[in-house]
Design a protein around this motif. Structure first.
Motif, PDB file in Angstrom:
ATOM      1  N   LYS A 191       1.802 -18.731  -0.587  1.00  0.00           N
ATOM      2  CA  LYS A 191       3.234 -18.397  -0.638  1.00  0.00           C
ATOM      3  C   LYS A 191       3.681 -18.087  -2.067  1.00  0.00           C
ATOM      4  N   THR A 192       3.186 -18.840  -3.022  1.00  0.00           N
ATOM      5  CA  THR A 192       3.512 -18.555  -4.421  1.00  0.00           C
ATOM      6  C   THR A 192       2.967 -17.195  -4.818  1.00  0.00           C
ATOM      7  N   TRP A 193       1.718 -16.916  -4.479  1.00  0.00           N
ATOM      8  CA  TRP A 193       1.078 -15.652  -4.839  1.00  0.00           C
ATOM      9  C   TRP A 193       1.809 -14.469  -4.202  1.00  0.00           C
ATOM     10  N   GLN A 194       2.188 -14.601  -2.953  1.00  0.00           N
ATOM     11  CA  GLN A 194       2.868 -13.495  -2.265  1.00  0.00           C
ATOM     12  C   GLN A 194       4.167 -13.102  -2.968  1.00  0.00           C
ATOM     13  N   ALA A 195       4.862 -14.065  -3.543  1.00  0.00           N
ATOM     14  CA  ALA A 195       6.145 -13.790  -4.192  1.00  0.00           C
ATOM     15  C   ALA A 195       5.991 -13.114  -5.554  1.00  0.00           C
ATOM     16  N   LEU A 196       4.819 -13.204  -6.163  1.00  0.00           N
ATOM     17  CA  LEU A 196       4.609 -12.618  -7.478  1.00  0.00           C
ATOM     18  C   LEU A 196       4.590 -11.097  -7.412  1.00  0.00           C
ATOM     19  N   GLU A 197       5.149 -10.460  -8.427  1.00  0.00           N
ATOM     20  CA  GLU A 197       5.004  -9.015  -8.576  1.00  0.00           C
ATOM     21  C   GLU A 197       3.569  -8.748  -9.010  1.00  0.00           C
ATOM     22  N   LYS A 198       2.933  -7.764  -8.399  1.00  0.00           N
ATOM     23  CA  LYS A 198       1.574  -7.402  -8.743  1.00  0.00           C
ATOM     24  C   LYS A 198       1.523  -5.930  -9.138  1.00  0.00           C
ATOM     25  N   ILE A 199       0.947  -5.669 -10.299  1.00  0.00           N
ATOM     26  CA  ILE A 199       0.779  -4.305 -10.790  1.00  0.00           C
ATOM     27  C   ILE A 199      -0.716  -4.059 -10.851  1.00  0.00           C
ATOM     28  N   VAL A 200      -1.170  -3.018 -10.178  1.00  0.00           N
ATOM     29  CA  VAL A 200      -2.600  -2.772 -10.001  1.00  0.00           C
ATOM     30  C   VAL A 200      -3.011  -1.502 -10.730  1.00  0.00           C
ATOM     31  N   PHE A 201      -4.044  -1.630 -11.557  1.00  0.00           N
ATOM     32  CA  PHE A 201      -4.626  -0.480 -12.233  1.00  0.00           C
ATOM     33  C   PHE A 201      -5.838  -0.030 -11.431  1.00  0.00           C
ATOM     34  N   SER A 202      -5.800   1.206 -10.984  1.00  0.00           N
ATOM     35  CA  SER A 202      -6.913   1.747 -10.201  1.00  0.00           C
ATOM     36  C   SER A 202      -6.952   3.254 -10.342  1.00  0.00           C
ATOM     37  N   LYS A 203      -8.158   3.781 -10.423  1.00  0.00           N
ATOM     38  CA  LYS A 203      -8.347   5.234 -10.453  1.00  0.00           C
ATOM     39  C   LYS A 203      -8.631   5.778  -9.062  1.00  0.00           C
ATOM     40  N   THR A 204      -8.854   4.872  -8.089  1.00  0.00           N
ATOM     41  CA  THR A 204      -9.242   5.316  -6.753  1.00  0.00           C
ATOM     42  C   THR A 204      -8.242   4.960  -5.656  1.00  0.00           C
ATOM     43  N   MET A 205      -7.441   3.930  -5.855  1.00  0.00           N
ATOM     44  CA  MET A 205      -6.504   3.510  -4.808  1.00  0.00           C
ATOM     45  C   MET A 205      -5.269   4.416  -4.797  1.00  0.00           C
ATOM     46  N   THR A 206      -4.751   4.640  -3.603  1.00  0.00           N
ATOM     47  CA  THR A 206      -3.521   5.436  -3.475  1.00  0.00           C
ATOM     48  C   THR A 206      -2.350   4.600  -2.969  1.00  0.00           C
ATOM     49  N   ALA A 207      -2.645   3.378  -2.500  1.00  0.00           N
ATOM     50  CA  ALA A 207      -1.585   2.500  -1.993  1.00  0.00           C
ATOM     51  C   ALA A 207      -2.012   1.049  -2.153  1.00  0.00           C
ATOM     52  N   VAL A 208      -1.014   0.172  -2.259  1.00  0.00           N
ATOM     53  CA  VAL A 208      -1.229  -1.270  -2.322  1.00  0.00           C
ATOM     54  C   VAL A 208      -0.285  -1.928  -1.333  1.00  0.00           C
ATOM     55  N   GLU A 209      -0.501  -3.227  -1.062  1.00  0.00           N
ATOM     56  CA  GLU A 209       0.276  -3.916  -0.040  1.00  0.00           C
ATOM     57  C   GLU A 209       1.163  -5.004  -0.636  1.00  0.00           C
ATOM     58  N   GLY A 210       2.112  -5.455   0.177  1.00  0.00           N
ATOM     59  CA  GLY A 210       2.947  -6.584  -0.208  1.00  0.00           C
ATOM     60  C   GLY A 210       3.807  -6.279  -1.421  1.00  0.00           C
ATOM     61  N   ASN A 211       3.964  -7.273  -2.260  1.00  0.00           N
ATOM     62  CA  ASN A 211       4.812  -7.177  -3.446  1.00  0.00           C
ATOM     63  C   ASN A 211       4.007  -6.602  -4.612  1.00  0.00           C
ATOM     64  N   ALA A 212       3.455  -5.403  -4.424  1.00  0.00           N
ATOM     65  CA  ALA A 212       2.578  -4.790  -5.421  1.00  0.00           C
ATOM     66  C   ALA A 212       2.930  -3.319  -5.598  1.00  0.00           C
ATOM     67  N   ARG A 213       2.541  -2.805  -6.773  1.00  0.00           N
ATOM     68  CA  ARG A 213       2.682  -1.377  -7.048  1.00  0.00           C
ATOM     69  C   ARG A 213       1.515  -0.940  -7.912  1.00  0.00           C
ATOM     70  N   LEU A 214       1.189   0.331  -7.832  1.00  0.00           N
ATOM     71  CA  LEU A 214       0.153   0.890  -8.690  1.00  0.00           C
ATOM     72  C   LEU A 214       0.752   1.173 -10.065  1.00  0.00           C
ATOM     73  N   ALA A 215      -0.009   0.890 -11.107  1.00  0.00           N
ATOM     74  CA  ALA A 215       0.431   1.187 -12.467  1.00  0.00           C
ATOM     75  C   ALA A 215       0.506   2.698 -12.640  1.00  0.00           C
ATOM     76  N   THR A 216       1.507   3.142 -13.375  1.00  0.00           N
ATOM     77  CA  THR A 216       1.687   4.576 -13.600  1.00  0.00           C
ATOM     78  C   THR A 216       1.508   4.965 -15.063  1.00  0.00           C
ATOM     79  N   ARG A 217       1.383   3.980 -15.941  1.00  0.00           N
ATOM     80  CA  ARG A 217       1.230   4.240 -17.369  1.00  0.00           C
ATOM     81  C   ARG A 217      -0.079   3.642 -17.863  1.00  0.00           C
ATOM     82  N   PRO A 218      -0.540   4.065 -19.035  1.00  0.00           N
ATOM     83  CA  PRO A 218      -1.719   3.425 -19.629  1.00  0.00           C
ATOM     84  C   PRO A 218      -1.456   1.932 -19.847  1.00  0.00           C
ATOM     85  N   LEU A 219      -2.532   1.147 -19.929  1.00  0.00           N
ATOM     86  CA  LEU A 219      -2.425  -0.311 -20.008  1.00  0.00           C
ATOM     87  C   LEU A 219      -1.496  -0.768 -21.136  1.00  0.00           C
TER      88      LEU A 219
END
Length: 187
Positions: A76-104
């Motif tokens: 439950k704690t983990w689900q509530a966290l914002e997650k930003i994912v760096f990936s060169k191959t993924m096009t979508a993420v689930e839950g409270n997550a988004r793909l990074a759009t800028r360099p690290l």
């Protein structure tokens, strides 16, 4: 300003995975798992590499399948966290997550300026880049009392030493030790 914290679990000889890619050595007992549950409350954002994000997806539904209150609490704690994912191959993420759009470096700089709690960084490849760029403010490591003899090292090679100061330590009945180091920066 928020801190970037690289958190990881490691064998005594410095490996985050064994030679076969397994992290089974890093299975916390109830005491250590509760420590992780409590530790997660210091964060509101996780920055992941693709592989670690995919591994952590277990927690997206663990509260629906598990009965252990410690595991359900972590989920439950983990689900509530914002997650930003760096990936060169993924096009979508689930839950409270988004793909990074800028360099690290840009993504982390923007996160540090935003209001909120500390920011956790995870994933060996992503963390290696952050270490090389000296973007990490704190290093949090849980050392397991096991020697793996080979596998994936916890740190990449980098050009210059990075000075650290121990700011927190805790020992567990299992023999695990949690250490937190702060990056000492020249002014």
């Amino acid at each position: 300003m928020r801190d970037i914290v690289y958190s990881f679990q490691v064998s005594l000889d410095g490996y985050i995975e064994d030679a076969s890619g397994s992290i089974a050595f890093a299975s916390p007992d109830a005491e250590l798992h509760q420590y992780f549950n409590d530790y997660e409350t210091e964060f509101d954002t996780h920055v992941y590499g693709r592989r670690l994000y995919e591994m952590m997806q277990y927690w997206e539904t663990a509260d629906q399948t598990e009965t252990d209150p410690i595991i359900v609490g972590y989920a439950k704690t983990w689900q509530a966290l914002e997650k930003i994912v760096f990936s060169k191959t993924m096009t979508a993420v689930e839950g409270n997550a988004r793909l990074a759009t800028r360099p690290l470096a840009e993504e982390l700089a923007a996160l540090k300026q935003a209001p909120g709690k500390q920011i956790a960084l995870g994933g060996a490849t992503l963390a290696a880049e952050a270490v090389r760029l000296d973007l990490i403010d704190r290093y949090h490591v849980v050392i397991y009392p096991v020697l793996l003899g080979g596998g994936k090292r916890m740190f990449p090679l980098f050009e210059h030493p990075l000075s650290l100061q121990l700011v927190e330590q805790q020992t567990f009945a299992s023999g695990c030790i949690a250490l937190t180091y702060e990056r000492i920066r020249s002014t």
